[in-house]
Design an enzyme around this catalytic site. Sequence first.
Site, PDB file in Angstrom:
ATOM      1  N   CYS A  36       0.838  -1.212   0.000  1.00  0.00           N
ATOM      2  CA  CYS A  36       0.000   0.000   0.000  1.00  0.00           C
ATOM      3  C   CYS A  36       0.866   1.252   0.000  1.00  0.00           C
ATOM      4  O   CYS A  36       0.384   2.336  -0.317  1.00  0.00           O
ATOM      5  CB  CYS A  36      -0.951   0.009   1.188  1.00  0.00           C
ATOM      6  SG  CYS A  36      -0.127   0.167   2.768  1.00  0.00           S
ATOM      7  N   ASP A  38       2.158   2.769   2.549  1.00  0.00           N
ATOM      8  CA  ASP A  38       2.022   3.595   3.744  1.00  0.00           C
ATOM      9  C   ASP A  38       3.299   3.526   4.590  1.00  0.00           C
ATOM     10  O   ASP A  38       3.955   2.486   4.657  1.00  0.00           O
ATOM     11  CB  ASP A  38       0.823   3.135   4.582  1.00  0.00           C
ATOM     12  CG  ASP A  38      -0.495   3.477   3.904  1.00  0.00           C
ATOM     13  OD1 ASP A  38      -0.440   4.039   2.797  1.00  0.00           O
ATOM     14  OD2 ASP A  38      -1.547   3.196   4.471  1.00  0.00           O
ATOM     15  N   CYS A  61      -3.155   5.479   5.533  1.00  0.00           N
ATOM     16  CA  CYS A  61      -4.617   5.420   5.565  1.00  0.00           C
ATOM     17  C   CYS A  61      -5.146   5.757   6.965  1.00  0.00           C
ATOM     18  O   CYS A  61      -4.384   5.877   7.929  1.00  0.00           O
ATOM     19  CB  CYS A  61      -5.069   4.022   5.159  1.00  0.00           C
ATOM     20  SG  CYS A  61      -4.776   2.805   6.433  1.00  0.00           S
ATOM     21  N   CYS A 105      -2.504  -2.657   8.793  1.00  0.00           N
ATOM     22  CA  CYS A 105      -2.164  -1.312   9.266  1.00  0.00           C
ATOM     23  C   CYS A 105      -1.719  -1.373  10.731  1.00  0.00           C
ATOM     24  O   CYS A 105      -0.811  -0.648  11.141  1.00  0.00           O
ATOM     25  CB  CYS A 105      -3.354  -0.369   9.111  1.00  0.00           C
ATOM     26  SG  CYS A 105      -4.238  -0.579   7.555  1.00  0.00           S
TER      27      CYS A 105
END
Length: 145
Positions: A36, A38, A61, A105
Amino acid sequence: MNQAYSTKVMEHFASPHNVGEIPDADGVGKVGNPVCGDIMNMYIKVENDVITDVKFKTFGCGAAIATSSMATDLIKGKTLDEALKLTNDAVAEALGGLPKVKMHCSVLAEQAVRRAIDDYLKRKTGKGLDVKSDEELHEEEAVEA
Ligand code: FES
């Protein structure tokens, strides 16, 4: 299966705690997810093996920001040993759960804490922890998914 964000996640996303940098940090942990993209940075101050201050900067995110915020709350004032026991599941649980696709995450938050402590120990004693690379973490997630 929980697919929506909990109220707690929304609160921590809207008003994250402990945002920022600590310029004279005793340890810095940086972790990124290769898929992703991140990125999470965590900064800690340590006195007598206790985390006296912690801040984070996350480029990611909503769940990455909420889990960083919760993780910093959970380790502030804790000993290094206590902070190392913080799991991504515990961070997600403290937030009232995360959608399954957002569990990775919370792994960033767990590992950012671990890498910040690793950095602190390396600076202090020359010997750090056993830390996994971003790629190894991602491979583990792919197996668990
Ligand atoms: Fe990758 Fe949230 S989507 S950290």
